[in-house]
Write an enzyme that holds these catalytic residues in place. Structure first.
Site, PDB file in Angstrom:
ATOM      1  CE  LYS A   1      -3.850   1.996   2.658  1.00 51.55           C
ATOM      2  NZ  LYS A   1      -4.727   1.776   3.843  1.00 51.55           N
TER       3      LYS A   1
ATOM      4  CB  SER B   1      -7.451   4.156   3.013  1.00 50.27           C
ATOM      5  OG  SER B   1      -6.732   3.468   4.012  1.00 50.27           O
TER       6      SER B   1
ATOM      7  CB  SER C   1      -8.240   1.421   5.866  1.00 51.15           C
ATOM      8  OG  SER C   1      -8.738   2.725   6.000  1.00 51.15           O
TER       9      SER C   1
END
Length: 461
Positions: free
Chosen positions: A75, A150, A174
């Site tokens: 990520k 996210s 997330s």
């Protein structure tokens, strides 16, 4: 089964046995990224040359690392030495760190080959993977819809078979939000289980964790990620043995509480309620003690107290706020207008609430809720509200159930047990007791055996 959709554990076995080389495996996934990612926008940076060099090094050197030669996406909120890391902010558009976070170091030490960085909203602030710098990531089940956030880039890449496992982080849901939107298994570990070194973690809300297609992969990946790093401000007690050795699909008879009432007054979509009811019925069929529960989490001031802490995050980056998205700029301005007393009062209030909530686990082993209050919404849905706080309220309408696990530090997972009539995945959340990842993994393995999901393929795959 197609190579790209084999589990990460199975792909590692193939490399270890010599049935395939790491170079072949990484090349296969890079080709899939080149072909499918223009549709999804799951990756913001693809490190093809570095990944192939790392794969060739694996093939040339014997080793025993558990995921030796297996590709993975990281990520874009995690610093990666030599790989562009933007945090999806224009302020970091050309930022290339000189170091790895502890989690990235652990991934490399486990033998993973990093093929690139996955998309996220700016600084991971919201539940929708859309930013001014890196654009919107699309859901491989329906490209008009959000994959959540996210960790939306990680989830879209994994669901579409661009990588066999994904690094993700969870500060308010997330990992679990995109797991629900994309038909994946996502586990937020207990506070302190996974280190945020060398950085701090705002009040311990956020943690890295596994986002996978199978429970077995998640257990192995959690073993890679977990562990104390020097100076960590909090840590979870280490497991008696590796997580990958502790689940066998049998969890004993658990006391399972079920609640469809979110901590904040927002409506819950009937499809999400149907997913919850179906999961509760399945747990009862499996022999668990399933009962209604009323968590002590409904407080009128919860949203504003949480935001009083959450809004500080964007302001901590110390960058030109004109380069931030309007939402993060608005949060930073609100944080600067608040006092230290305001912040301290909010932290104390939230800690007191967390104590009341966690008391429920004196009576239960697991709390079952919807993961989300809505099915995946269209791209741009958040932007239809004006103002930072109003847009965050839209996030709360979408995902009121997840942040409680971050507030309390409890482990929580989203399990993909339900699909809508339109073939859109809808997850169910299970929140475990303090340091209860083993219990959750055992339960997840039992659910996976009873109602498998890893065979499902989205249209973009």
């Amino acid at each position: 089964m197609e190579l790209a959709f084999l589990s990460a554990v199975e792909q590692a076995r193939l490399v270890r046995s010599g049935e395939i080389t790491s170079t072949e495996l990484v090349t296969h996934h890079l080709e899939r990224i080149e072909r499918l990612d223009p549709v999804l926008n799951a990756f913001v940076t693809v490190s093809a040359d570095d990944a192939l060099a790392a794969a060739r090094a694996v093939d040339a050197t014997p080793g025993e690392a558990p995921f030796r030669g297996v590709p993975i996406g990281v990520k874009d909120l995690a610093a990666t030495a030599g790989i562009r890391t933007t945090y999806s902010s224009r302020a970091f558009a050309d930022h290339v760190p000189t170091f790895d976070t502890a989690v990235v170091r652990r991934l490399r030490d486990a033998g993973f080959v990093i093929v690139g960085k996955t998309n996220t909203p700016e600084f991971g602030t919201v539940a929708f993977t859309e930013s001014e710098l890196n654009g919107a990531t699309r859901n491989p089940w329906n490209t008009e819809l959000t994959p959540g956030g996210s960790s939306g880039g990680a989830a879209a890449a994994l669901a579409a078979g661009l990588v066999p496992a994904a690094h993700a982080t969870d500060g308010g849901g997330s990992i679990r939000i995109p797991a629900s939107c994309c038909g994946l298994f996502g586990l937020k570990p207990s506070r302190g289980r996974v280190s945020s070194a060398p950085f701090g973690s705002l009040e311990g809300l956020s943690s890295a964790g596994p986002l996978t297609r199978t429970v077995e992969d998640a257990a192995h990946l959690l073993d890679v990620l977990a562990g104390y790093e020097t100076g960590d401000p909090w840590w979870a007690p280490p497991p008696a043995r590796p997580f990958a050795e502790t689940f066998d699909g049998s969890s004993g008879r658990l006391r399972v509480g079920v609640s469809s009432a979110p901590p904040i007054d927002v409506p819950v979509d009937q499809e999400c309620l149907a997913a919850l009811a179906s999961a509760a019925d399945l747990l009862a069929e499996l022999g668990h003690d399933v009962r209604d529960a009323s968590p002590a989490w409904h407080e009128p001031d919860l949203f504003h107290m949480f935001i009083a802490v959450w809004q500080v995050g964007p302001a901590l980056h110390g960058v030109d706020e004109k380069l931030m998205t309007p939402l993060n700029r608005g949060l930073a301005e609100s944080a600067r207008a608040s006092t230290a007393i305001d912040y301290g009062r909010a932290v104390g209030w939230l800690q007191a609430l967390a104590r009341r909530i966690v008391a429920l686990w004196d009576e239960l082993d697991v709390l079952l809720t919807p993961t989300l209050a809505l099915t995946p919404v269209p791209i741009g849905w958040q932007e239809s509200a004006d103002g930072a706080i109003e847009q965050l309220l839209r996030n709360t309408e979408f995902t009121p159930f997840t942040a409680v696990a971050n507030l309390t530090g409890l482990p929580a997972m989203s399990v993909p047990l339900h699909w809508s009539d339109e073939d859109i995945p809808i997850g169910v959340q299970a929140i475990g007791p303090p340091a209860g990842e083993e219990l959750l993994l055992r339960l997840a393995a039992q659910l996976e055996a009873a109602r498998p999901w890893a065979h499902r393929r989205p249209p973009v795959s």
